[in-house]
Design a protein around this motif. Sequence first.
Motif, short mmCIF file in Angstrom:
data_model
loop_
_atom_site.label_atom_id
_atom_site.label_comp_id
_atom_site.label_asym_id
_atom_site.label_seq_id
_atom_site.Cartn_x
_atom_site.Cartn_y
_atom_site.Cartn_z
N LEU A 129 0.80 -1.23 -0.11
CA LEU A 129 0.18 0.00 -0.04
C LEU A 129 0.83 1.27 -0.08
CD1 LEU A 129 -2.75 -0.99 2.61
CD2 LEU A 129 -2.94 -0.78 0.01
N GLY A 130 1.77 1.20 0.89
CA GLY A 130 2.69 2.29 0.87
C GLY A 130 3.48 2.66 -0.53
N THR A 131 4.07 1.43 -0.99
CA THR A 131 4.60 1.56 -2.18
C THR A 131 3.77 2.05 -3.34
OG1 THR A 131 5.79 -0.40 -1.59
CG2 THR A 131 5.79 0.05 -4.06
N ALA A 132 2.36 1.65 -3.36
CA ALA A 132 1.51 1.98 -4.26
C ALA A 132 1.31 3.42 -4.45
CB ALA A 132 0.19 1.37 -4.03
N ASN A 133 1.30 4.17 -3.03
CA ASN A 133 0.98 5.57 -2.74
C ASN A 133 2.20 6.30 -3.46
OD1 ASN A 133 -1.56 5.81 -1.59
ND2 ASN A 133 -0.66 5.00 0.46
N SER A 134 3.35 5.90 -3.01
CA SER A 134 4.49 6.45 -3.71
C SER A 134 4.63 6.41 -5.05
CB SER A 134 5.80 6.22 -3.14
OG SER A 134 6.06 4.68 -3.19
N MET A 135 4.18 5.22 -5.77
CA MET A 135 4.46 4.87 -6.97
C MET A 135 3.38 5.64 -7.89
SD MET A 135 6.35 3.39 -9.09
CE MET A 135 6.15 3.25 -10.99
N ALA A 136 2.25 6.03 -7.19
CA ALA A 136 1.40 6.88 -8.04
C ALA A 136 2.14 8.34 -8.48
CB ALA A 136 0.08 7.18 -7.17
N THR A 137 2.74 8.83 -7.42
CA THR A 137 3.48 10.19 -7.82
C THR A 137 4.43 10.02 -8.65
OG1 THR A 137 2.76 10.92 -5.45
CG2 THR A 137 4.37 12.20 -6.47
N THR A 138 5.21 9.07 -8.64
CA THR A 138 6.49 8.84 -9.33
C THR A 138 5.99 8.50 -10.85
OG1 THR A 138 7.68 7.73 -7.39
CG2 THR A 138 8.46 7.41 -9.56
N PHE A 139 4.79 7.70 -10.98
CA PHE A 139 4.61 7.22 -12.28
C PHE A 139 3.94 8.47 -13.03
CE2 PHE A 139 2.20 4.72 -15.35
CZ PHE A 139 3.20 3.74 -15.84
N GLN A 140 3.08 9.19 -12.28
CA GLN A 140 2.48 10.57 -12.81
C GLN A 140 3.83 11.42 -13.50
OE1 GLN A 140 -1.03 11.42 -12.93
NE2 GLN A 140 -0.24 12.77 -14.42
#
Length: 481
Positions: free
Chosen positions: A75-86
């Motif tokens: 879950l934490g990885t997904a949150n950080s990945m959302a910003t990164t992937f954007q």
Amino acid sequence: MTMEKTTGQTLENYKIEPFTLIHDILVNWWVILLGALAAAMLTYVAVSIRYVPQYTTSTTFVVSARNTSASYSSLGTANSMATTFQKVVESNAMQDILCEKLGVDEIDADIQVNIAGETNLLELTVTDDSPKDSFDIMEGILDNYSSVTLYTVGDIVLNILEQPNIPFSPDNPLNAGGMMKRAFLAAAAVLVLLLGGFSVMKDTLKTEEDINNKLDARSLGAIAYEFKYKTVKELLQRSKKPVLINNPLAGFGFVESYRKFSSKVEYRMEKEGWKTLAVTSVSENEGKSTVAANLAISLAEKDYRVVLIDGDLRRPSQFLIFGLHPHEENELGEFLKRERKRFDLLMKTPVPKLYVIGGRNCYSTSTDILQSELTGKFLQRCKESADFIIVDTPPTAVLADAELWGQYTDAVLFVERQNYISAEGINTMLDKFRAQDTKVMGVVMNGVQSFGAIVGSTVGRYSGRYGEYGNYGKVHKESEK
């Protein structure tokens, strides 16, 4: 005084009369309909021109870390990945790849990366005005995101959970029909409000009080409206039968209003010592011929000997109202053109003690005929054989005949239809008569309707439309040879 009545209007004079308000709106239904349809069509054109369809392609990734299987970590990885992937999809490197793939200089699509709720799912959406471009951009991202994110995602693993598809329907379908309906209703409402406002501000006679408030004349009351078709047969045949107070089918309110009106006229004439009265109106179709006929009937029913003169030599109507059949020796126009020794103009009517003088022939030079001194002598002779003389004259705004009759008679009565002629126009004619030293008995309002009572009156259409004055002499036999 007239100027004070005409120009000194305040908001208190613009009272809302429900019946005339609704009537003015309903008679202009076609304006409302056409205006609303025009608004609906313009809305359709504007919406169609400005409409740009948007197509969205989406896919879902499962985000996880290489070295752990803990859900809280994912879950934490997904949150950080959302910003990164954007940031990745908006990067210059990715934009260059996509521009090259699509063969364009710039990517206008809206690309968004979002977390799917409280999960480790990452949703990527691409929105564009072309379904093919939307899908191609998505494919470009999926084919190249791994190389672009090689040094930014670290141990994060992105697995595609749902493959994208080409969108076949836009996200924002054109709802022209709904917008047209709303525009139609809105325009209709605005037009109703505008027409209602114009009705309220219109400076006409809407209630009996308006005679005293707006006119420089005495009020002689209000005559109720009477529907002239008494049976379904008459309605279907559009019968020309006149509406008279001695008709057994006449409404109570209609008859009662004439009784009150005639009593006022009788009282005033006896008080002033008048025997002759000219009945006129400012414009056509205000019912003055029928008012003159009913006034004469009402006075005759009070046991007075009454002579009703049809002073409209261009378009006589009293013979139609009373169902008479004038002969050549009964023609008033012929008598006034060359005085006869025999006084045989009186025509009997079904009403005891009521006689009609007139005819059926039309005279295009009626004004010249009435200017003869013979007209005054004729009225004087009528006085010798009657208690009251009622003269039905043409409208004042059409011919000068009414002014001539006004100079020969003791007074003039104005018949003005409800909500028809402006108060300023009526005052102008009143002043014109007074300037010629003609006495004005007053004004009676005709055809009055309201929601407060079921009342009735005619609008005097039995004499035809005065708009056809140019055709006088063609309707009946021409007598001026």
